[in-house]
Design a protein around this motif. Structure first.
Motif, PDB file in Angstrom:
ATOM      1  N   THR A  25      21.856 -30.801  13.460  1.00 34.67           N
ATOM      2  CA  THR A  25      21.931 -30.797  11.995  1.00 34.67           C
ATOM      3  C   THR A  25      22.620 -32.045  11.456  1.00 34.67           C
ATOM      4  OG1 THR A  25      23.992 -29.535  12.137  1.00 34.67           O
ATOM      5  CG2 THR A  25      21.934 -28.289  11.867  1.00 34.67           C
ATOM      6  N   ARG A  26      23.242 -32.833  12.325  1.00 36.49           N
ATOM      7  CA  ARG A  26      23.892 -34.073  11.864  1.00 36.49           C
ATOM      8  C   ARG A  26      22.857 -35.079  11.380  1.00 36.49           C
ATOM      9  NH1 ARG A  26      27.487 -36.125  16.651  1.00 36.49           N
ATOM     10  NH2 ARG A  26      28.142 -37.662  15.082  1.00 36.49           N
ATOM     11  N   THR A  27      21.704 -35.108  12.039  1.00 35.00           N
ATOM     12  CA  THR A  27      20.660 -36.061  11.640  1.00 35.00           C
ATOM     13  C   THR A  27      19.349 -35.387  11.262  1.00 35.00           C
ATOM     14  OG1 THR A  27      20.074 -36.315  13.985  1.00 35.00           O
ATOM     15  CG2 THR A  27      21.586 -37.944  13.043  1.00 35.00           C
ATOM     16  N   HIS A  28      19.298 -34.046  11.353  1.00 36.69           N
ATOM     17  CA  HIS A  28      18.072 -33.307  11.065  1.00 36.69           C
ATOM     18  C   HIS A  28      18.398 -32.107  10.176  1.00 36.69           C
ATOM     19  CE1 HIS A  28      17.351 -35.519  14.785  1.00 36.69           C
ATOM     20  NE2 HIS A  28      16.083 -35.559  14.437  1.00 36.69           N
ATOM     21  N   PRO A  29      18.474 -32.311   8.875  1.00 33.59           N
ATOM     22  CA  PRO A  29      18.847 -31.206   7.986  1.00 33.59           C
ATOM     23  C   PRO A  29      17.740 -30.182   7.769  1.00 33.59           C
ATOM     24  CG  PRO A  29      18.403 -33.188   6.727  1.00 33.59           C
ATOM     25  CD  PRO A  29      18.372 -33.591   8.162  1.00 33.59           C
ATOM     26  N   PHE A  30      16.532 -30.507   8.219  1.00 37.42           N
ATOM     27  CA  PHE A  30      15.446 -29.537   8.046  1.00 37.42           C
ATOM     28  C   PHE A  30      14.453 -29.702   9.190  1.00 37.42           C
ATOM     29  CE2 PHE A  30      14.853 -33.276   5.355  1.00 37.42           C
ATOM     30  CZ  PHE A  30      13.665 -33.795   5.825  1.00 37.42           C
ATOM     31  N   ALA A  31      13.632 -28.689   9.407  1.00 35.98           N
ATOM     32  CA  ALA A  31      12.652 -28.707  10.492  1.00 35.98           C
ATOM     33  C   ALA A  31      11.530 -29.683  10.169  1.00 35.98           C
ATOM     34  CB  ALA A  31      12.094 -27.302  10.707  1.00 35.98           C
ATOM     35  N   ALA A  32      11.255 -30.568  11.115  1.00 26.93           N
ATOM     36  CA  ALA A  32      10.203 -31.574  10.925  1.00 26.93           C
ATOM     37  C   ALA A  32       9.981 -32.275  12.252  1.00 26.93           C
ATOM     38  CB  ALA A  32      10.605 -32.590   9.852  1.00 26.93           C
ATOM     39  N   PRO A  33       8.848 -32.973  12.403  1.00 25.13           N
ATOM     40  CA  PRO A  33       8.608 -33.697  13.648  1.00 25.13           C
ATOM     41  C   PRO A  33       9.689 -34.741  13.905  1.00 25.13           C
ATOM     42  CG  PRO A  33       6.608 -33.539  12.342  1.00 25.13           C
ATOM     43  CD  PRO A  33       7.725 -33.067  11.472  1.00 25.13           C
ATOM     44  N   CYS A  34       9.877 -35.092  15.187  1.00 20.93           N
ATOM     45  CA  CYS A  34      10.840 -36.136  15.560  1.00 20.93           C
ATOM     46  C   CYS A  34      10.463 -37.467  14.910  1.00 20.93           C
ATOM     47  CB  CYS A  34      10.864 -36.303  17.071  1.00 20.93           C
ATOM     48  SG  CYS A  34      11.526 -34.871  17.954  1.00 20.93           S
ATOM     49  N   GLN A  35      11.481 -38.242  14.592  1.00 21.89           N
ATOM     50  CA  GLN A  35      11.290 -39.521  13.913  1.00 21.89           C
ATOM     51  C   GLN A  35      11.937 -40.654  14.711  1.00 21.89           C
ATOM     52  OE1 GLN A  35       9.625 -39.847  10.881  1.00 21.89           O
ATOM     53  NE2 GLN A  35       9.142 -37.670  11.148  1.00 21.89           N
ATOM     54  N   PRO A  36      11.475 -41.894  14.530  1.00 16.64           N
ATOM     55  CA  PRO A  36      12.161 -43.025  15.167  1.00 16.64           C
ATOM     56  C   PRO A  36      13.549 -43.220  14.556  1.00 16.64           C
ATOM     57  CG  PRO A  36      10.514 -43.814  13.621  1.00 16.64           C
ATOM     58  CD  PRO A  36      10.312 -42.329  13.729  1.00 16.64           C
ATOM     59  N   PHE A  37      14.461 -43.778  15.353  1.00 18.27           N
ATOM     60  CA  PHE A  37      15.826 -44.044  14.895  1.00 18.27           C
ATOM     61  C   PHE A  37      15.988 -45.554  14.708  1.00 18.27           C
ATOM     62  CE2 PHE A  37      20.162 -45.358  15.839  1.00 18.27           C
ATOM     63  CZ  PHE A  37      20.909 -44.539  15.003  1.00 18.27           C
ATOM     64  N   LEU A  38      16.506 -45.953  13.537  1.00 14.74           N
ATOM     65  CA  LEU A  38      16.779 -47.357  13.261  1.00 14.74           C
ATOM     66  C   LEU A  38      18.164 -47.487  12.631  1.00 14.74           C
ATOM     67  CD1 LEU A  38      13.475 -46.882  12.151  1.00 14.74           C
ATOM     68  CD2 LEU A  38      13.639 -49.335  12.651  1.00 14.74           C
ATOM     69  N   TYR A  39      18.868 -48.524  13.004  1.00 20.99           N
ATOM     70  CA  TYR A  39      20.222 -48.741  12.514  1.00 20.99           C
ATOM     71  C   TYR A  39      20.459 -50.241  12.369  1.00 20.99           C
ATOM     72  CZ  TYR A  39      25.323 -49.199  12.620  1.00 20.99           C
ATOM     73  OH  TYR A  39      26.616 -49.539  12.334  1.00 20.99           O
ATOM     74  N   SER A  40      21.157 -50.621  11.298  1.00 25.36           N
ATOM     75  CA  SER A  40      21.509 -52.031  11.088  1.00 25.36           C
ATOM     76  C   SER A  40      22.844 -52.099  10.360  1.00 25.36           C
ATOM     77  CB  SER A  40      20.432 -52.749  10.269  1.00 25.36           C
ATOM     78  OG  SER A  40      20.793 -54.098  10.027  1.00 25.36           O
ATOM     79  N   ALA A  41      23.731 -52.965  10.818  1.00 27.23           N
ATOM     80  CA  ALA A  41      25.021 -53.182  10.152  1.00 27.23           C
ATOM     81  C   ALA A  41      25.352 -54.664  10.175  1.00 27.23           C
ATOM     82  CB  ALA A  41      26.128 -52.385  10.832  1.00 27.23           C
ATOM     83  N   SER A  42      25.681 -55.201   9.000  1.00 25.54           N
ATOM     84  CA  SER A  42      26.051 -56.614   8.856  1.00 25.54           C
ATOM     85  C   SER A  42      27.415 -56.679   8.183  1.00 25.54           C
ATOM     86  CB  SER A  42      25.022 -57.364   8.000  1.00 25.54           C
ATOM     87  OG  SER A  42      23.720 -57.228   8.523  1.00 25.54           O
ATOM     88  N   SER A  43      28.288 -57.545   8.681  1.00 23.59           N
ATOM     89  CA  SER A  43      29.635 -57.566   8.113  1.00 23.59           C
ATOM     90  C   SER A  43      30.329 -58.899   8.350  1.00 23.59           C
ATOM     91  CB  SER A  43      30.494 -56.451   8.727  1.00 23.59           C
ATOM     92  OG  SER A  43      30.699 -56.678  10.109  1.00 23.59           O
ATOM     93  N   ASN A  44      31.316 -59.147   7.523  1.00 27.86           N
ATOM     94  CA  ASN A  44      32.305 -60.194   7.752  1.00 27.86           C
ATOM     95  C   ASN A  44      33.663 -59.541   7.553  1.00 27.86           C
ATOM     96  OD1 ASN A  44      33.641 -62.739   8.020  1.00 27.86           O
ATOM     97  ND2 ASN A  44      33.818 -62.820   5.800  1.00 27.86           N
ATOM     98  N   GLY A  45      34.491 -59.537   8.576  1.00 27.91           N
ATOM     99  CA  GLY A  45      35.765 -58.840   8.450  1.00 27.91           C
ATOM    100  C   GLY A  45      36.815 -59.360   9.401  1.00 27.91           C
ATOM    101  N   GLY A  46      38.022 -58.859   9.202  1.00 24.59           N
ATOM    102  CA  GLY A  46      39.121 -59.155  10.110  1.00 24.59           C
ATOM    103  C   GLY A  46      39.880 -60.422   9.814  1.00 24.59           C
ATOM    104  N   GLY A  47      39.513 -61.177   8.774  1.00 23.18           N
ATOM    105  CA  GLY A  47      40.170 -62.444   8.508  1.00 23.18           C
ATOM    106  C   GLY A  47      41.591 -62.271   7.985  1.00 23.18           C
ATOM    107  N   HIS A  48      42.553 -62.880   8.673  1.00 19.49           N
ATOM    108  CA  HIS A  48      43.936 -62.792   8.224  1.00 19.49           C
ATOM    109  C   HIS A  48      44.759 -63.919   8.837  1.00 19.49           C
ATOM    110  CE1 HIS A  48      44.320 -60.990  12.206  1.00 19.49           C
ATOM    111  NE2 HIS A  48      45.613 -61.257  12.132  1.00 19.49           N
ATOM    112  N   ILE A  49      45.861 -64.241   8.192  1.00 22.46           N
ATOM    113  CA  ILE A  49      46.889 -65.115   8.747  1.00 22.46           C
ATOM    114  C   ILE A  49      48.192 -64.334   8.677  1.00 22.46           C
ATOM    115  CG2 ILE A  49      48.107 -67.310   8.542  1.00 22.46           C
ATOM    116  CD1 ILE A  49      45.601 -68.445   7.185  1.00 22.46           C
ATOM    117  N   ASN A  50      48.862 -64.209   9.819  1.00 24.24           N
ATOM    118  CA  ASN A  50      50.001 -63.313   9.936  1.00 24.24           C
ATOM    119  C   ASN A  50      51.200 -64.065  10.510  1.00 24.24           C
ATOM    120  OD1 ASN A  50      50.899 -60.302  10.150  1.00 24.24           O
ATOM    121  ND2 ASN A  50      51.463 -61.198  12.114  1.00 24.24           N
ATOM    122  N   VAL A  51      52.386 -63.897   9.928  1.00 23.73           N
ATOM    123  CA  VAL A  51      53.610 -64.520  10.408  1.00 23.73           C
ATOM    124  C   VAL A  51      54.572 -63.433  10.851  1.00 23.73           C
ATOM    125  CG1 VAL A  51      55.598 -65.954   9.800  1.00 23.73           C
ATOM    126  CG2 VAL A  51      53.328 -66.543   8.929  1.00 23.73           C
TER     127      VAL A  51
END
Length: 434
Positions: A25-51
């Motif tokens: 039920t996490r990815t299939h809220p209702f009864a239906a044929p199986c589907q292909p899975f696709l995922y994409s994530a783009s980011s810019n993060g973590g930039g810091h200067i620390n003393v």
């Protein structure tokens, strides 16, 4: 992490959920044929200067300057979900054992899905609110550290499960990019530094005032038109220009991210401590740096790639003992990942107002490196199941900074530098047959 206290990172792992089979039920809220899975994530993060380290008689846990971050991500299976965020620059400070003070920038998020059980809007966009200057200080025994974030900056994030003109769902909604009319999931986020960010050290003891030193300066980039700070994610069922150039049937996902860093200066001397001949006010400096990363997964996808730096950007100058050496990041004379820029240690033994003063700086700074991995490792257009492309910080490492006045240690600090990483991950799995 480099520091304790409030996190300035964005965790996107909660978006990824791909249990086996077609019954969860996490990815299939209702009864239906199986589907292909696709995922994409783009980011810019973590930039810091620390003393961190000794300041007067106290220990600095951290005094930090955070750079803007932005993210766009989508997950598609039986339902589609898109989310994004944009976070402005900020500062934070804390003595060891004390509570943390923060002057963090604004943060906005966007989200869209078509899950009928917990549906978010089909289109959502948000922009960073205006925010002014934030200044924090730590002081003890005549030594003071100051972190300042100037200017409001800007940022926008947009998510939609249907990029369209009717209804009007403009996406990626980023200046300089054409909005799509695919009726498919799309996301775009951007954030930019609005003014200079700085970490300064001031030292004054028993009438001997050394003045202020810029330990770090980060400046907005100079570029014509819109600076390319952005992260985008798309799904395609047919080719779209150079994106997913041979896709069909299940389609493919595309992600790309780019950034432009302005001039960054590290390691300055106090105003009343003269530098050696040829000294230009810094130990190491990065001029405008532009890089891009791209990845695709799915049917008829193109190969992932990294361009770092984009031509005409990424100049580094560093102190060599008698002057400056200049090179281009990853170019001749600049290190590859794993080796340091050959920055010479600087020691100044001078007299200020009749008092002996010593300032010492040394650096262990490298470049973060680039990487592209793909499964399977095919060439040209093909069906790729997973691709990761990354471009690390062009300046990555530490600078130590110590000051004594009249034989008394005023500070012994370590500055950690990480200007962030561009990262794109994409995944495709065909629908299970059982």
């Amino acid at each position: 992490t480099e520091r304790a206290g409030t996190s300035h990172q964005v965790d996107i792992q909660s978006l990824v959920a791909e249990p086996p089979g077609c019954l969860s039920t996490r990815t299939h809220p209702f009864a239906a044929p199986c589907q292909p899975f696709l995922y994409s994530a783009s980011s810019n993060g973590g930039g810091h200067i620390n003393v961190a380290g000794q300041l007067g008689g106290k220990t600095v846990d951290h005094l930090s300057l955070f750079l803007p971050t932005y993210l766009s991500a989508m997950q598609i299976e039986q339902v589609s979900a898109v989310q994004g965020n944009a976070v402005g620059a900020g500062v934070a400070a804390q003595f060891d054992g004390d509570s943390e003070s923060t002057g963090l920038g604004g943060s906005v998020s966007s989200g869209s899905d078509n899950d009928p059980t917990q549906q978010k809007p089909p289109y959502q966009t948000a922009s960073l609110p205006a925010s002014g200057t934030a200044t924090l200080q730590l002081s003890d025994g005549g030594a003071t550290l100051t972190a300042t974030k100037f200017g409001a900056g800007s940022g926008t994030t947009t998510s939609t499960v249907s990029a369209s003109t009717n209804p009007v769902n403009p996406c990626p909604n980023i200046s300089g990019l054409s909005n799509l009319v695919t009726n498919l999931p799309c996301g775009g986020s951007t954030a930019q530094l609005g003014g200079q960010g700085a970490i300064q050290l001031a030292v004054s003891k028993d009438g001997t005032d050394l003045g202020s030193a810029f330990l770090a300066q980060t400046n907005p980039p100079t570029c014509s038109g819109q600076c390319p700070n952005r992260a985008v994610t798309y799904r395609f069922l047919t080719p779209s220009g150079t994106m997913c150039p041979a896709t069909t049937t299940d389609g493919c996902v595309h992600g790309d991210a780019s950034r432009m860093l302005g001039q960054t200066r590290l390691g300055g001397l106090p105003a009343n401590v003269p530098g050696p001949a040829a000294w230009q006010g810094y130990l190491i400096q990065l001029s405008n740096f532009n890089d891009t990363v791209t990845a695709e997964s799915g049917i008829g996808s193109s190969a992932g790639g990294v361009v770092a730096p984009v031509s005409g950007t990424g100049t580094v100058s560093f102190w060599n003992g008698t002057g400056y050496t200049t090179c281009t990041v990853y170019g001749s004379g600049c290190p590859t990942s794993g080796s340091n820029y050959p920055v010479s240690t600087l020691t100044r033994n001078v007299t200020v107002n009749g008092t002996a003063v010593t300032v010492t700086m040394s650096a262990a700074i490298t470049a973060g490196g680039t990487s592209v991995t793909a499964t399977p490792p095919c060439g040209g257009t093909c069906t790729r199941n997973q691709v990761t492309a990354s471009s690390g910080s062009p300046l990555l490492g530490t600078i130590t900074y110590a000051v004594t006045v009249g034989g008394v240690s005023m500070c012994n600090l370590t500055m950690t530098v990480d200007l962030g990483m561009l990262l794109v991950n994409t995944t495709y799995k065909a629908a299970p047959t059982s």
